[in-house]
Design an enzyme around this catalytic site. Structure first.
Site, PDB file in Angstrom:
ATOM      1  N   CYS A 166       9.215 -58.623  46.762  1.00 26.00           N
ATOM      2  CA  CYS A 166       9.227 -58.159  45.373  1.00 26.00           C
ATOM      3  C   CYS A 166       9.255 -56.630  45.302  1.00 26.00           C
ATOM      4  CB  CYS A 166       7.992 -58.706  44.655  1.00 26.00           C
ATOM      5  SG  CYS A 166       7.932 -58.194  42.935  1.00 26.00           S
ATOM      6  N   CYS A 180       8.886 -64.567  36.307  1.00 26.41           N
ATOM      7  CA  CYS A 180       7.544 -64.391  36.852  1.00 26.41           C
ATOM      8  C   CYS A 180       6.778 -63.595  35.802  1.00 26.41           C
ATOM      9  CB  CYS A 180       7.622 -63.634  38.179  1.00 26.41           C
ATOM     10  SG  CYS A 180       6.003 -63.211  38.854  1.00 26.41           S
ATOM     11  N   ARG A 197      -0.161 -67.458  40.772  1.00 22.51           N
ATOM     12  CA  ARG A 197      -0.457 -66.516  41.871  1.00 22.51           C
ATOM     13  C   ARG A 197      -1.791 -65.810  41.679  1.00 22.51           C
ATOM     14  NH1 ARG A 197       4.066 -62.899  42.328  1.00 22.51           N
ATOM     15  NH2 ARG A 197       5.052 -64.683  43.321  1.00 22.51           N
ATOM     16  N   CYS A 256      -2.961 -48.645  34.522  1.00 22.18           N
ATOM     17  CA  CYS A 256      -1.993 -48.368  35.586  1.00 22.18           C
ATOM     18  C   CYS A 256      -2.128 -46.986  36.234  1.00 22.18           C
ATOM     19  CB  CYS A 256      -0.569 -48.534  35.057  1.00 22.18           C
ATOM     20  SG  CYS A 256       0.635 -48.442  36.404  1.00 22.18           S
ATOM     21  N   CYS A 283      12.653 -60.666  44.353  1.00 27.08           N
ATOM     22  CA  CYS A 283      12.024 -60.486  43.043  1.00 27.08           C
ATOM     23  C   CYS A 283      12.036 -58.986  42.739  1.00 27.08           C
ATOM     24  CB  CYS A 283      10.583 -61.014  43.092  1.00 27.08           C
ATOM     25  SG  CYS A 283       9.669 -60.740  41.548  1.00 27.08           S
ATOM     26  N   CYS A 324       5.414 -42.503  35.579  1.00 21.56           N
ATOM     27  CA  CYS A 324       5.948 -43.416  34.562  1.00 21.56           C
ATOM     28  C   CYS A 324       5.580 -42.905  33.167  1.00 21.56           C
ATOM     29  CB  CYS A 324       5.387 -44.819  34.781  1.00 21.56           C
ATOM     30  SG  CYS A 324       6.075 -46.019  33.632  1.00 21.56           S
ATOM     31  N   CYS A 369       0.233 -47.616  29.874  1.00 24.26           N
ATOM     32  CA  CYS A 369      -0.570 -48.815  30.202  1.00 24.26           C
ATOM     33  C   CYS A 369      -1.918 -48.360  30.791  1.00 24.26           C
ATOM     34  CB  CYS A 369       0.203 -49.684  31.188  1.00 24.26           C
ATOM     35  SG  CYS A 369       1.944 -49.886  30.750  1.00 24.26           S
TER      36      CYS A 369
HETATM   37  N1  SAM Z   1       6.835 -50.725  35.419  1.00 22.63           N
HETATM   38  C1  SAM Z   1       7.110 -52.094  35.432  1.00 22.63           C
HETATM   39  C2  SAM Z   1       6.384 -52.847  34.327  1.00 22.63           C
HETATM   40  O1  SAM Z   1       5.385 -52.383  33.828  1.00 22.63           O
HETATM   41  O2  SAM Z   1       6.873 -53.935  33.971  1.00 22.63           O
HETATM   42  C3  SAM Z   1       6.841 -52.761  36.757  1.00 22.63           C
HETATM   43  C4  SAM Z   1       5.639 -52.374  37.592  1.00 22.63           C
HETATM   44  S1  SAM Z   1       4.038 -52.709  36.883  1.00 22.63           S
HETATM   45  C5  SAM Z   1       3.015 -51.819  37.977  1.00 22.63           C
HETATM   46  C6  SAM Z   1       3.794 -54.418  37.192  1.00 22.63           C
HETATM   47  C7  SAM Z   1       2.479 -55.039  36.788  1.00 22.63           C
HETATM   48  O3  SAM Z   1       1.446 -54.651  37.677  1.00 22.63           O
HETATM   49  C8  SAM Z   1       1.902 -54.696  35.437  1.00 22.63           C
HETATM   50  O4  SAM Z   1       2.513 -55.386  34.393  1.00 22.63           O
HETATM   51  C9  SAM Z   1       0.469 -55.141  35.596  1.00 22.63           C
HETATM   52  O5  SAM Z   1       0.331 -56.487  35.206  1.00 22.63           O
HETATM   53  C10 SAM Z   1       0.216 -54.986  37.094  1.00 22.63           C
HETATM   54  N2  SAM Z   1      -0.780 -53.925  37.358  1.00 22.63           N
HETATM   55  C11 SAM Z   1      -0.567 -52.602  37.300  1.00 22.63           C
HETATM   56  N3  SAM Z   1      -1.701 -51.911  37.533  1.00 22.63           N
HETATM   57  C12 SAM Z   1      -2.670 -52.832  37.754  1.00 22.63           C
HETATM   58  C13 SAM Z   1      -4.063 -52.751  38.022  1.00 22.63           C
HETATM   59  N4  SAM Z   1      -4.700 -51.582  38.097  1.00 22.63           N
HETATM   60  N5  SAM Z   1      -4.760 -53.899  38.194  1.00 22.63           N
HETATM   61  C14 SAM Z   1      -4.118 -55.090  38.091  1.00 22.63           C
HETATM   62  N6  SAM Z   1      -2.805 -55.224  37.843  1.00 22.63           N
HETATM   63  C15 SAM Z   1      -2.091 -54.119  37.641  1.00 22.63           C
HETATM   64  C1  DTB Z   2       1.915 -58.419  39.303  1.00 20.22           C
HETATM   65  O1  DTB Z   2       1.599 -59.245  38.410  1.00 20.22           O
HETATM   66  N1  DTB Z   2       1.035 -57.756  40.041  1.00 20.22           N
HETATM   67  C2  DTB Z   2       1.716 -56.866  40.970  1.00 20.22           C
HETATM   68  C3  DTB Z   2       3.209 -57.190  40.700  1.00 20.22           C
HETATM   69  N2  DTB Z   2       3.151 -58.103  39.611  1.00 20.22           N
HETATM   70  C4  DTB Z   2       4.175 -56.146  40.549  1.00 20.22           C
HETATM   71  C5  DTB Z   2       1.297 -55.474  40.885  1.00 20.22           C
HETATM   72  C6  DTB Z   2      -0.178 -55.228  41.064  1.00 20.22           C
HETATM   73  C7  DTB Z   2      -0.379 -53.777  41.024  1.00 20.22           C
HETATM   74  C8  DTB Z   2      -1.775 -53.368  41.334  1.00 20.22           C
HETATM   75  C9  DTB Z   2      -1.958 -51.907  41.260  1.00 20.22           C
HETATM   76  C10 DTB Z   2      -1.142 -51.118  42.240  1.00 20.22           C
HETATM   77  O2  DTB Z   2      -1.100 -51.449  43.447  1.00 20.22           O
HETATM   78  O3  DTB Z   2      -0.534 -50.120  41.833  1.00 20.22           O
HETATM   79 FE1  SF4 Z   3       4.664 -47.753  33.978  1.00 16.22          FE
HETATM   80 FE2  SF4 Z   3       2.539 -48.808  35.147  1.00 16.22          FE
HETATM   81 FE3  SF4 Z   3       3.115 -49.437  32.634  1.00 16.22          FE
HETATM   82 FE4  SF4 Z   3       4.691 -50.339  34.635  1.00 16.22          FE
HETATM   83  S1  SF4 Z   3       2.568 -50.874  34.295  1.00 16.22           S
HETATM   84  S2  SF4 Z   3       5.348 -49.446  32.680  1.00 16.22           S
HETATM   85  S3  SF4 Z   3       4.553 -48.617  36.057  1.00 16.22           S
HETATM   86  S4  SF4 Z   3       2.556 -47.377  33.386  1.00 16.22           S
END
Ligand code: SAM
Ligand code: DTB
Ligand code: SF4
Length: 364
Positions: free
Chosen positions: A146, A237, A309, A109, A177, A102, A106
């Protein structure tokens, strides 16, 4: 200062604190009342109430956080019982349909291309593989499926694939979702037309703390996407992550923003940061567990009719902690052995926990 003077001061401050708590209760219950009457009229008349005044200010939400723990939990559980069956849990399963690489930054992430997390990137999955995973999720007892993609925003050609997946997953009798990054109004309408029930797009943190976490898109970008989703008629959501080094005031501000959206999100995921090695937040200090439970309770009070949630982080939470979160008003979980790229509490463990607590899954 003499002992008498010290006693006098401590009585004054204790008395002041008491008055403050009472005042904030009145003010909070007033806000809850306003909030609920807006929600009720929306539900009854399907009217869109676009109010410029926030339903909750950060100060009001901070006052909730400051309540004695038992008072906060009692209030949250009372609100919860008023609007929901307290023993019912909504179960959503996640699938990463496009993993890694990506372009966004973030800091939490594992899927950002900027951090070395050892994750191997994968292309958008084939529709039949997505539908097969959805069938397994339904078989295991999930009510919602989802689909998550590591995109900044979807390309229109990819959206066509996701939309066909949505149609086929929905045909299995599951709620759908997706979380695909930022959407334009046209894209949101196209997903809505395909039958997508919910779109997940998190605020993640407060507006003030946001720049510490993400620099490649703005807070306003996120609010704009939520507006597009809402205007396209889908359920929103939206929630965030706690334990990223933010202050209590940041957590309060995030919840105040969510609760004050034109319509509060129908689903509010509260994630505990999963500290993935290789991400900039890998060594972040643990958030106090009571503070996490408080966050759930405050989400419940400020968004009384939303599903709250208990999201990422359950793998490392013990059963007692999760039970307190359910008491505080969490009534939805991610269900399935995996989240997107990390482990979740296992299905086996969740079944045992639900049986132990007398919880049952929401029949969609
Ligand atoms: N790329 C899209 C976005 O950012 O909207 C969708 C996928 S993203 C992984 C969805 C959500 O997962 C993020 O907004 C964040 O709140 C959550 N998330 C990602 N990495 C995480 C982590 N290490 N711990 C907790 N939540 C996480
Ligand atoms: C949300 O609030 N939490 C989920 C979902 N929406 C997409 C994602 C959590 C991701 C945790 C890190 C991972 O598994 O990559
Ligand atoms: Fe990309 Fe992760 Fe950020 Fe979603 S949360 S935009 S997957 S870096």
């Amino acid at each position: 200062m003499s002992i008498d003077a010290k006693l006098f001061c401590s009585r004054i401050s204790a008395g002041w604190l008491h008055q403050f708590i009472i005042a904030s209760r009145i003010c909070i219950s007033h806000s809850i009342h306003c909030c609920m009457s807006v929600s009720l009229s929306e539900a009854t008349h399907a009217l869109k109430v676009e109010s410029s005044a926030p339903r909750f200010t950060t100060a009001q939400v901070e006052a909730l956080f400051e309540l004695p723990f038992n008072d906060l939990l009692f209030q949250a559980h009372s609100v919860h019982r008023k609007h929901f069956d307290p023993n019912e849990l909504q179960l959503s399963s996640l699938l990463s349909i496009k993993t890694g690489a990506c372009p966004e930054d973030c800091k939490y992430c594992p899927q950002s291309a900027r951090f070395k997390t050892g994750l191997s990137a994968e292309r958008l999955m084939r529709i039949d593989a997505i539908v097969a995973a959805a069938k397994r999720a339904k078989q295991a007892g999930a009510g919602r499926f989802c689909m998550g993609a590591a995109w900044r925003s979807p390309k229109d050609k990819d959206l066509l694939v996701v939309e066909e997946a949505v149609r086929q997953v929905k045909a299995l009798g599951l709620e759908t979702c997706a979380t695909l990054g930022m959407l334009t109004q046209v894209q949101a309408e196209s997903l809505s037309a395909a039958g997508l029930d919910y779109y997940n797009h998190n605020l993640d943190t407060s507006e003030d703390y946001y720049a510490e976490i993400i620099t490649t898109r703005t807070y306003q970008d996120r609010l704009d996407t939520l507006a597009h989703v809402r205007d396209a008629g889908m359920n929103v959501c939206s929630g965030g992550i706690v334990g990223m080094g933010e202050s209590r005031s940041d957590r309060a501000a995030m919840l105040a923003t969510l609760a004050s959206l034109p319509t509060p999100p129908q689903s509010v995921p509260i994630n505990q940061l999963i500290k993935v090695p290789g991400t900039p937040l890998e060594n972040e200090a643990d958030l106090d567990e009571f503070e996490f439970i408080r966050t759930i309770a405050v989400a419940r009070i400020t968004m009384p009719t939303s599903y709250v949630r208990l999201s990422a982080g359950r793998e490392t939470m013990n059963d007692q902690m999760q039970a307190m979160c359910f008491f505080a008003g969490a009534n939805s979980v991610f269900y399935g052995d995996e989240l997107l790229t990390t482990n979740n509490a296992s299905v086996e463990h969740d079944r045992a926990l639900m049986a132990n607590l007398g919880l049952y899954s929401l029949q969609h």
